[in-house]
Design a protein around this motif. Structure first.
Motif, mmCIF file in Angstrom:
data_model
loop_
_atom_site.group_PDB
_atom_site.id
_atom_site.type_symbol
_atom_site.label_atom_id
_atom_site.label_comp_id
_atom_site.label_asym_id
_atom_site.label_seq_id
_atom_site.Cartn_x
_atom_site.Cartn_y
_atom_site.Cartn_z
ATOM 1 N N ARG A 84 0.683 -1.234 -0.226
ATOM 2 C CA ARG A 84 -0.127 -0.086 -0.109
ATOM 3 C C ARG A 84 1.007 1.270 -0.136
ATOM 4 N NH1 ARG A 84 -3.214 -2.626 4.119
ATOM 5 N NH2 ARG A 84 -2.271 -1.171 5.780
ATOM 6 N N GLY A 85 2.090 1.048 0.108
ATOM 7 C CA GLY A 85 3.273 2.391 0.420
ATOM 8 C C GLY A 85 3.229 3.021 1.618
ATOM 9 N N THR A 86 2.464 2.564 2.515
ATOM 10 C CA THR A 86 2.548 3.203 3.975
ATOM 11 C C THR A 86 3.375 2.532 4.923
ATOM 12 O OG1 THR A 86 0.545 1.711 4.487
ATOM 13 C CG2 THR A 86 0.038 3.671 3.221
ATOM 14 N N ALA A 87 4.134 1.648 4.572
ATOM 15 C CA ALA A 87 4.781 1.076 5.533
ATOM 16 C C ALA A 87 5.882 1.982 6.218
ATOM 17 C CB ALA A 87 5.821 -0.010 4.914
ATOM 18 N N ARG A 88 6.169 1.741 7.476
ATOM 19 C CA ARG A 88 7.084 2.425 8.226
ATOM 20 C C ARG A 88 8.522 1.868 8.476
ATOM 21 N NH1 ARG A 88 3.839 4.105 13.547
ATOM 22 N NH2 ARG A 88 2.904 1.953 13.467
ATOM 23 N N GLY A 121 16.874 -4.964 8.257
ATOM 24 C CA GLY A 121 16.472 -4.360 9.546
ATOM 25 C C GLY A 121 15.403 -3.334 9.029
ATOM 26 N N GLN A 122 14.990 -3.046 7.854
ATOM 27 C CA GLN A 122 13.965 -2.262 7.615
ATOM 28 C C GLN A 122 12.381 -2.720 8.007
ATOM 29 O OE1 GLN A 122 16.299 -3.431 5.683
ATOM 30 N NE2 GLN A 122 15.574 -3.200 3.411
ATOM 31 N N ILE A 123 12.611 -4.156 8.169
ATOM 32 C CA ILE A 123 11.353 -4.930 8.369
ATOM 33 C C ILE A 123 11.604 -5.221 10.029
ATOM 34 C CG2 ILE A 123 10.499 -5.482 6.092
ATOM 35 C CD1 ILE A 123 11.801 -8.195 6.745
ATOM 36 N N ASP A 124 10.032 -5.273 10.498
ATOM 37 C CA ASP A 124 9.878 -5.812 12.087
ATOM 38 C C ASP A 124 9.171 -7.119 11.959
ATOM 39 O OD1 ASP A 124 9.951 -6.126 14.662
ATOM 40 O OD2 ASP A 124 8.290 -4.757 14.983
ATOM 41 N N GLY A 125 9.612 -8.164 11.591
ATOM 42 C CA GLY A 125 8.924 -9.520 11.283
ATOM 43 C C GLY A 125 8.436 -9.837 9.952
ATOM 44 N N VAL A 126 8.234 -10.892 9.809
ATOM 45 C CA VAL A 126 7.633 -11.424 8.656
ATOM 46 C C VAL A 126 6.415 -12.519 8.747
ATOM 47 C CG1 VAL A 126 7.632 -13.028 6.435
ATOM 48 C CG2 VAL A 126 9.933 -11.361 7.253
ATOM 49 N N GLY A 127 5.291 -12.151 8.352
ATOM 50 C CA GLY A 127 4.076 -13.096 8.491
ATOM 51 C C GLY A 127 3.559 -13.624 7.053
ATOM 52 N N THR A 128 3.522 -14.933 7.163
ATOM 53 C CA THR A 128 3.172 -15.690 5.899
ATOM 54 C C THR A 128 1.853 -16.400 6.152
ATOM 55 O OG1 THR A 128 5.486 -15.946 5.392
ATOM 56 C CG2 THR A 128 4.046 -17.130 4.213
ATOM 57 N N LEU A 129 0.957 -16.141 5.467
ATOM 58 C CA LEU A 129 -0.121 -16.925 5.364
ATOM 59 C C LEU A 129 -0.149 -18.049 4.179
ATOM 60 C CD1 LEU A 129 -3.019 -14.263 5.480
ATOM 61 C CD2 LEU A 129 -2.150 -15.606 7.230
ATOM 62 N N LEU A 130 -0.547 -19.422 4.593
ATOM 63 C CA LEU A 130 -0.157 -20.478 3.639
ATOM 64 C C LEU A 130 -1.422 -21.346 3.423
ATOM 65 C CD1 LEU A 130 2.383 -21.420 2.298
ATOM 66 C CD2 LEU A 130 2.692 -23.033 4.085
ATOM 67 N N TYR A 131 -1.799 -21.369 2.150
ATOM 68 C CA TYR A 131 -3.194 -21.888 2.022
ATOM 69 C C TYR A 131 -3.032 -22.794 0.761
ATOM 70 C CZ TYR A 131 -5.193 -18.885 5.255
ATOM 71 O OH TYR A 131 -5.627 -18.262 6.338
#
Length: 271
Positions: free
Chosen positions: A65-69, A105-115
């Motif tokens: 969305r272009g709104t990441a911090r 370091g620019q991210i604070d974790g990764v969440g992955t949905l798997l289906y």
């Protein structure tokens, strides 16, 4: 129920086209330069991790969305497999997420949905996970499943099948509060549920928590302050257990009851 019929052709609300259909909200073109490298790494490494089982992969959340911090936002991925995911698949994407989080370091974790592809295209998920893919996910790899899905309107059916199960989440959140576990997602869930409650009347879409709370306030001014506070805490979390319990013990049950009255209850899903 309100909102189940066709929308009139008036000036479109946020997130809709001129015919009243939901627009896909994200785009690779909106990814900020600070996140280009981590998105590219995810795209390049997923095929190696999942091999021929991988059908397609998508970004969702603040990054497309272009709104990441920088340093605050996580990388959100949805992965579709050609078969039902197994423990090895889950371990593989978890290890990939941990590696990306450590490296970038620019991210604070990764969440992955798997289906599985089959579940995402099933009739049961047509107005839940399939809608999520078609409208809130940005294609990253593979054949886009949205090509096999209908267009969506912000109607009562969509409201029911996306967030019409709030009541079953409340006991889980109470347990997490008692265990002093993170409940940031609970606050965001409440705000999203408050928004989709009024979505058919508001006739639009947004993923901005503050805009969601503002839309809710138009129809439920007596609860507006609570949802606006939850939206702010969704961006800047606080760990005060009394604040958290107020959401789960007061706002949550009221919202679940009002949602059921307005839209009905979501069809059961497996955990």
């Amino acid at each position: 129920m309100p909102g189940t019929g066709p929308l009139p052709e008036t000036t479109p609300r946020t997130g809709l086209d001129a015919q009243g259909y939901l627009l896909r909200e994200g785009s690779l073109a909106r990814v900020q330069p600070a996140f280009h490298a981590v998105v590219a790494a995810a795209r390049d490494r997923l095929p190696a991790v999942l091999g021929a089982r991988l059908h397609s992969a998508y970004l969702y959340g603040s990054i497309p969305r272009g709104t990441a911090r920088v340093g605050r936002s996580d990388l959100d991925l949805l992965v579709a497999l050609r078969e039902e995911p197994d423990d090895a698949d889950r371990a593989a994407v978890r290890a990939l997420g941990e590696a990306l989080d450590e490296e970038f370091g620019q991210i604070d974790g990764v969440g992955t949905l798997l289906y599985s592809r089959a579940r995402l295209l099933s009739d049961r998920e047509r107005y839940d996970l399939a809608w999520f893919v078609a409208c809130l996910c940005t294609p990253l790899l593979g054949d886009d499943l949205a090509a096999h899905l209908p267009r969506y309107r912000p109607d009562s059916l969509l409201a029911r099948e996306t967030n019409g199960d709030l009541g079953r989440w409340l006991p889980r959140w109470r347990e997490r509060i008692d265990a002093a576990a993170d409940t940031e997602e609970a606050r965001r869930h409440l705000v999203r549920t408050g928004f989709t409650l009024v979505m058919p009347r508001w006739r639009g879409w947004t993923s901005d928590l503050r805009e969601m709370a503002g839309a809710f306030a138009e129809y439920y001014p007596q609860r507006a302050a609570q949802l606006r506070a939850a939206a702010e805490y969704g961006y800047e979390p606080v760990g005060d257990p009394d604040v958290l319990r107020s959401y789960v013990d007061d706002l949550g049950p009221w919202l679940a009851d009002e949602y059921t009255r307005e839209h009905g209850t979501k069809a059961p899903r497996p955990d």
